[in-house]
Design a protein around this motif. Structure first.
Motif, PDB file in Angstrom:
ATOM      1  N   ARG A 366      53.112  95.127  11.224  1.00 22.69           N
ATOM      2  CA  ARG A 366      54.487  95.499  10.895  1.00 22.69           C
ATOM      3  C   ARG A 366      54.730  96.996  11.121  1.00 22.69           C
ATOM      4  O   ARG A 366      55.804  97.385  11.608  1.00 22.69           O
ATOM      5  CB  ARG A 366      54.801  95.135   9.442  1.00 22.69           C
ATOM      6  CG  ARG A 366      54.917  93.650   9.191  1.00 22.69           C
ATOM      7  CD  ARG A 366      56.054  93.021   9.967  1.00 22.69           C
ATOM      8  NE  ARG A 366      56.119  91.570   9.767  1.00 22.69           N
ATOM      9  CZ  ARG A 366      56.890  90.753  10.456  1.00 22.69           C
ATOM     10  NH1 ARG A 366      57.668  91.217  11.420  1.00 22.69           N
ATOM     11  NH2 ARG A 366      56.885  89.466  10.219  1.00 22.69           N
ATOM     12  N   ALA A 367      53.751  97.816  10.801  1.00 21.60           N
ATOM     13  CA  ALA A 367      53.917  99.258  11.026  1.00 21.60           C
ATOM     14  C   ALA A 367      54.092  99.542  12.518  1.00 21.60           C
ATOM     15  O   ALA A 367      54.953 100.338  12.910  1.00 21.60           O
ATOM     16  CB  ALA A 367      52.711 100.021  10.466  1.00 21.60           C
ATOM     17  N   ILE A 368      53.300  98.875  13.353  1.00 14.34           N
ATOM     18  CA  ILE A 368      53.447  99.043  14.807  1.00 14.34           C
ATOM     19  C   ILE A 368      54.839  98.595  15.239  1.00 14.34           C
ATOM     20  O   ILE A 368      55.516  99.282  16.018  1.00 14.34           O
ATOM     21  CB  ILE A 368      52.359  98.241  15.555  1.00 14.34           C
ATOM     22  CG1 ILE A 368      50.969  98.816  15.272  1.00 14.34           C
ATOM     23  CG2 ILE A 368      52.636  98.241  17.062  1.00 14.34           C
ATOM     24  CD1 ILE A 368      49.826  97.894  15.661  1.00 14.34           C
ATOM     25  N   GLN A 369      55.280  97.432  14.738  1.00  6.45           N
ATOM     26  CA  GLN A 369      56.624  96.946  15.084  1.00  6.45           C
ATOM     27  C   GLN A 369      57.695  97.966  14.689  1.00  6.45           C
ATOM     28  O   GLN A 369      58.598  98.264  15.483  1.00  6.45           O
ATOM     29  CB  GLN A 369      56.918  95.611  14.382  1.00  6.45           C
ATOM     30  CG  GLN A 369      58.313  95.080  14.718  1.00  6.45           C
ATOM     31  CD  GLN A 369      58.793  93.960  13.808  1.00  6.45           C
ATOM     32  OE1 GLN A 369      58.149  93.612  12.822  1.00  6.45           O
ATOM     33  NE2 GLN A 369      59.946  93.404  14.120  1.00  6.45           N
ATOM     34  N   PHE A 370      57.613  98.499  13.484  1.00  3.40           N
ATOM     35  CA  PHE A 370      58.660  99.398  12.991  1.00  3.40           C
ATOM     36  C   PHE A 370      58.637 100.756  13.681  1.00  3.40           C
ATOM     37  O   PHE A 370      59.658 101.448  13.726  1.00  3.40           O
ATOM     38  CB  PHE A 370      58.549  99.577  11.476  1.00  3.40           C
ATOM     39  CG  PHE A 370      58.736  98.298  10.695  1.00  3.40           C
ATOM     40  CD1 PHE A 370      59.408  97.213  11.245  1.00  3.40           C
ATOM     41  CD2 PHE A 370      58.227  98.169   9.412  1.00  3.40           C
ATOM     42  CE1 PHE A 370      59.576  96.036  10.533  1.00  3.40           C
ATOM     43  CE2 PHE A 370      58.399  96.999   8.689  1.00  3.40           C
ATOM     44  CZ  PHE A 370      59.065  95.926   9.249  1.00  3.40           C
TER      45      PHE A 370
END
Length: 489
Positions: A366-370
């Motif tokens: 999720r951090a990569i996505q955001f």
């Protein structure tokens, strides 16, 4: 209007509490600062199948979900995105039912693609059919007309039944264009801000082609519908599952596009502990994209990842997901399989389960996505870190239901107590509120088992560091007081 650079939620009308009124209450009570970018409500319209994707009409809301008033109520606090299945409509629609009764005498006869519009005698030619990117055994269904007993073959791209529940519309028909205009006007009247053009890649039927994203004709249709949407203050999001070059053409044409490359690439990165492919991709992708990891269908593999992965490596990632409970959707047409027979269209599972329910790996994803440029969308199952609902898939016989669990209010409240969900909500709030995400993005060169992504705007700066050996993620950022803060995700 412009799309907000904040996180959007994707949900069915009945998946967070059971209906639209409860959904609105849940959003306001628990997620008012979470989905501040908007809410994508998967088809809330009367439908005869495919969990809303065989719409009977767009002028009404399915009564068991609520009314247009409920949609407008949600729209008071959140930008609302809905789907328009621009390629097809339900067999149960008044339009096709009239055609079934009267055949060519129906005032709606021109809505549909009878095969004589393509083949001189109305009989499909094998050589032409073999070139088509098929989503079912053959691209048409046969129906008997009530008044004269004659058989009519009409184009049906999708559908698990035979004859299909989803009847293709003839977008070259002026009558169909008038119908689409009426749908858009109704959307505007009820405050819809964004319309996703579902299955838009299939709208052009042209012999000798794959009948998928046929150029330049598809752009003529897209330009027409964009002009219509713009006149009503509605943004468009074309949904096209295709090789990345097709997506990039759409982006160059001025459209928002989906980043269907990111979900598999992040999964591959975390499973294989190697960031090279992901970092190279992040350096070169268009920015006007909606980013996802999970959705109501599955994690895209083919054709989205064609030319970006090799079959042998992809098989290993797919096998890991299957070991973790996933099922697979496959390519039907031989021409579109890899030479060695690799034919996986989508991996069907929850993203949390695909990452083995590892909280740190999931938060890293999720951090990569955001941190990836674009508008982040989070599917409701992913928001609550839901696991594969294998029982639901078995009961319904629909494999995609593995990632479509319906949460009661009690289940939502229980999920909110979990550490992984609280960590995700904190991360979403940071993505929504930190201003550097409106600035400049950079991929910092790093070791193959690390990821380093940076956003800067003026004095604000935030940097994501992911250690793939441990799946731990750290964000270093400058706060409002100018101090360096370390945030362990």
């Amino acid at each position: 209007m412009s799309v907000k650079n904040k996180v959007q939620l994707i949900t069915y009308a009945d998946s967070l509490g059971g209906d639209l009124k409860t959904l609105n209450n849940v959003l306001i009570k628990y997620f008012s600062d979470i989905c501040s970018g908007g809410v994508h409500i998967l088809p809330p319209f009367p439908s005869s199948g495919d969990r809303g994707f065989a719409p009977i009409t767009y002028l009404e809301i399915e009564p068991k979900f609520g009314t247009w008033k409920d949609i407008s109520s949600i729209g008071k606090n959140f930008d609302v995105l809905v789907d328009l299945m621009v390629n097809h409509i339900s067999k149960q629609s008044e339009y096709f039912q009239d055609f079934l009764k009267k055949g060519r005498k129906s005032k709606y006869a021109d809505f549909f693609i009878t095969l004589d519009k393509l083949w001189e005698n109305g009989e499909p030619v094998k050589e032409d059919v073999e070139k088509i990117f098929l989503r079912r055994e053959h691209p048409y269904s046969t129906f008997k007309i009530e008044e004269n007993g004659e058989e009519e073959k009409v184009w049906t791209t999708f559908g698990k039944t035979d004859p299909s529940e989803q009847i293709d519309l003839d977008i070259s028909s002026e009558k169909v264009k008038k119908l689409l205009e009426a749908f858009f006007v109704n959307f505007s009247k009820h405050g819809i801000k964004i319309v996703r053009l579902d299955a838009v890649g299939y709208v052009i039927k042209k012999l000798g082609t794959s009948c998928f994203f046929v150029e330049p004709e598809v752009y003529e249709f897209l330009d027409w519908i964009m002009e219509l949407a713009n006149s009503l203050g509605i943004e468009l999001l074309p949904e096209v599952h295709s090789q990345y070059e097709t997506q990039y053409k759409l982006a160059e044409h001025g459209f928002w596009i989906y980043d269907f490359i990111l979900p598999y690439t992040v999964l591959d990165t975390l499973i294989n502990k190697s960031s090279g492919r992901l970092c190279e991709y992040l350096k070169n992708r268009p920015k006007n994209q909606f980013t996802t990891l999970d959705c109501h269908d599955g994690i895209p593999v083919k054709p989205d990842m064609d030319d970006l992965i090799d079959s042998e490596a992809a098989r290993k990632v797919v096998d890991v997901c299957v070991e973790r409970g996933a099922t697979l959707s496959r390519i039907l047409t031989e021409e579109y399989k890899d030479k060695d027979g690799f034919d996986v269209h989508q991996i069907q599972c929850s993203y949390y389960s695909a990452l083995n329910c590892d909280n740190d790996a999931y938060l890293a994803a999720r951090a990569i996505q955001f941190f990836t440029p674009g508008i982040p969308q989070v599917y409701y199952v992913g928001l609550l870190a839901g696991e594969n609902d294998i029982e639901r898939a078995k009961i319904t016989g629909e494999r995609r239901e593995i990632n479509r669990h319906n949460f009661s209010v009690l289940e939502i409240e229980q999920a909110l107590q979990r550490e992984v969900v609280q960590r995700l909500l904190k991360l979403i709030r940071f993505r929504n509120e930190y201003d550097a995400f409106n600035g400049d993005f950079k991929v910092i060169d790093s070791k193959d088992d690390e990821i380093n992504l940076v956003w800067t705007k003026g004095e604000k700066r935030c940097e994501l560091f992911v250690d793939l050996k441990t799946n731990k993620s750290i964000i270093n950022y400058i706060n409002d007081s100018g101090n360096d803060i370390q945030y362990i995700v």
